[in-house]
Enzyme design. Structure first.
Site, PDB file in Angstrom:
ATOM      1  N   ALA A  29       0.802  -1.222   0.000  1.00  0.00           N
ATOM      2  CA  ALA A  29       0.000   0.000   0.000  1.00  0.00           C
ATOM      3  C   ALA A  29       0.834   1.271   0.000  1.00  0.00           C
ATOM      4  O   ALA A  29       0.421   2.291  -0.560  1.00  0.00           O
ATOM      5  CB  ALA A  29      -0.930  -0.005   1.215  1.00  0.00           C
ATOM      6  N   PHE A  40      -4.851   1.610   4.220  1.00  0.00           N
ATOM      7  CA  PHE A  40      -6.042   1.340   5.027  1.00  0.00           C
ATOM      8  C   PHE A  40      -5.715   1.146   6.494  1.00  0.00           C
ATOM      9  O   PHE A  40      -6.526   1.444   7.366  1.00  0.00           O
ATOM     10  CB  PHE A  40      -6.760   0.087   4.505  1.00  0.00           C
ATOM     11  CG  PHE A  40      -7.445   0.280   3.174  1.00  0.00           C
ATOM     12  CD1 PHE A  40      -7.377   1.475   2.481  1.00  0.00           C
ATOM     13  CD2 PHE A  40      -8.159  -0.767   2.619  1.00  0.00           C
ATOM     14  CE1 PHE A  40      -8.010   1.638   1.258  1.00  0.00           C
ATOM     15  CE2 PHE A  40      -8.807  -0.626   1.388  1.00  0.00           C
ATOM     16  CZ  PHE A  40      -8.722   0.583   0.710  1.00  0.00           C
ATOM     17  N   GLN A 106       0.443  -6.445  -3.636  1.00  0.00           N
ATOM     18  CA  GLN A 106      -0.690  -6.694  -2.747  1.00  0.00           C
ATOM     19  C   GLN A 106      -1.809  -5.694  -2.996  1.00  0.00           C
ATOM     20  O   GLN A 106      -2.877  -5.804  -2.399  1.00  0.00           O
ATOM     21  CB  GLN A 106      -0.225  -6.598  -1.289  1.00  0.00           C
ATOM     22  CG  GLN A 106       0.848  -7.606  -0.915  1.00  0.00           C
ATOM     23  CD  GLN A 106       1.466  -7.274   0.430  1.00  0.00           C
ATOM     24  OE1 GLN A 106       0.929  -7.634   1.478  1.00  0.00           O
ATOM     25  NE2 GLN A 106       2.602  -6.593   0.415  1.00  0.00           N
ATOM     26  N   HIS A 124      -3.792 -10.083  -4.372  1.00  0.00           N
ATOM     27  CA  HIS A 124      -5.095  -9.961  -3.712  1.00  0.00           C
ATOM     28  C   HIS A 124      -6.197  -9.559  -4.687  1.00  0.00           C
ATOM     29  O   HIS A 124      -7.248  -9.068  -4.264  1.00  0.00           O
ATOM     30  CB  HIS A 124      -5.014  -8.954  -2.567  1.00  0.00           C
ATOM     31  CG  HIS A 124      -4.099  -9.377  -1.457  1.00  0.00           C
ATOM     32  ND1 HIS A 124      -3.333  -8.495  -0.731  1.00  0.00           N
ATOM     33  CD2 HIS A 124      -3.823 -10.611  -0.955  1.00  0.00           C
ATOM     34  CE1 HIS A 124      -2.630  -9.165   0.167  1.00  0.00           C
ATOM     35  NE2 HIS A 124      -2.907 -10.450   0.053  1.00  0.00           N
ATOM     36  N   CYS A 132     -20.783 -11.060 -11.184  1.00  0.00           N
ATOM     37  CA  CYS A 132     -21.964 -11.357 -10.387  1.00  0.00           C
ATOM     38  C   CYS A 132     -21.704 -12.569  -9.502  1.00  0.00           C
ATOM     39  O   CYS A 132     -21.184 -13.585  -9.961  1.00  0.00           O
ATOM     40  CB  CYS A 132     -23.156 -11.617 -11.309  1.00  0.00           C
ATOM     41  SG  CYS A 132     -24.635 -12.203 -10.439  1.00  0.00           S
ATOM     42  N   CYS A 156     -26.949  -7.606 -10.446  1.00  0.00           N
ATOM     43  CA  CYS A 156     -26.887  -8.076 -11.832  1.00  0.00           C
ATOM     44  C   CYS A 156     -28.274  -7.940 -12.478  1.00  0.00           C
ATOM     45  O   CYS A 156     -29.273  -8.411 -11.923  1.00  0.00           O
ATOM     46  CB  CYS A 156     -26.418  -9.522 -11.842  1.00  0.00           C
ATOM     47  SG  CYS A 156     -26.411 -10.321 -13.455  1.00  0.00           S
TER      48      CYS A 156
END
Length: 253
Positions: A29, A40, A106, A124, A132, A156
């Site tokens: 990140a 995050f 990642q 990830h 869907c 969907c």
């Protein structure tokens, strides 16, 4: 870091990458924070305002898809406004020059690809693909960025199932294709360039350790302490967006 210390580290890292036969980059990140995407887990990041098990787990998606999509709308707003920064661009340049073979990331923001990196393993998953949960039909990622609070959860049109990004939610396993490709690259690598990751997230955090265990050289660019301190051979305690362009200029000529 003094200018002389920086030059010494750059010279060592550049020589390592020039002599490596199969170097890879491993990113987290931190490389995207200068692009406007917060880490995050850092103070002020999304996990300080959202419980990840309530908004980013597979159980939450099944129980309360609207709550999950509230989180996704905010996260995708960051992604939609972000652009590659000099660190992403430098890694793409190094790949074009043959100094690194691939980027294992990642991150789910797609900024490596946008910067021009061609061989990117998204460990990830990524927010460039949506499908869907019911009929598995793919959905246009461009529409995802137009979703508003009145539209969620995104369903969907064909079957009414909840649409989701092709990312790894908490409680899900790593996609087999990504796991296989990352393992294959790590098995071949004789050097790894760690950028913007503290090494706290398993099983991704084992990739640099596996390369080190096979005799590879570990170069790390991170601000502050990380869990890689015991395996790192060359460490820059500096900003990736400042160091990586300098390293690229010394390895790509």
């Amino acid at each position: 870091m003094s200018d002389s210390a920086l030059e010494s580290l750059l010279a060592r890292a550049a020589e390592t990458l020039k002599s490596a036969r199969h170097a890879v980059a491993f990113t987290g990140a931190g490389i995207s924070v200068p692009s406007g995407i917060p880490d995050f887990r850092s103070p002020g990041g999304l996990w300080s305002r959202f419980d990840p098990m309530e908004v980013a787990s597979i159980g939450a998606l099944r129980r309360d898809p609207k709550r999950v999509w509230e989180f996704l709308v905010e996260a995708m707003d960051f992604f939609g406004r972000a652009a590659p920064n000099p660190a992403h661009l430098a890694l793409a340049e190094m790949e074009r020059a043959g100094r690194i073979r691939a980027v294992i990331t990642q991150n789910i923001d797609g900024l490596h690809q946008e910067a021009g990196s061609r061989r990117v393993v998204e460990f990830h998953g990524g927010c460039q693909t949506f499908y869907c949960t019911g009929c598995k039909a793919p959905h246009d990622p461009g529409l995802a960025r137009k979703i508003t609070a009145s539209d969620i959860p995104w369903r969907c049109a064909a079957c009414g199932g909840v649409v989701r990004p092709d990312v790894v939610f908490f409680g899900e396993g790593i996609p087999q294709a990504a796991l296989h490709e990352a393992s294959r690259l790590a098995a071949q690598a004789d050097a790894v360039l760690i950028v913007g990751t503290s090494g706290e997230v398993a099983p991704a955090n084992q990739i640099p350790a596996n390369i080190k265990a096979r005799g590879g050289t570990v170069i790390e660019i991170n601000l502050g302490p990380t869990l890689y301190r015991d395996i790192t051979d060359i460490r820059f305690d500096a900003k990736a967006e400042e160091v990586l362009p300098l390293l690229a200029s010394r390895t790509c000529c």
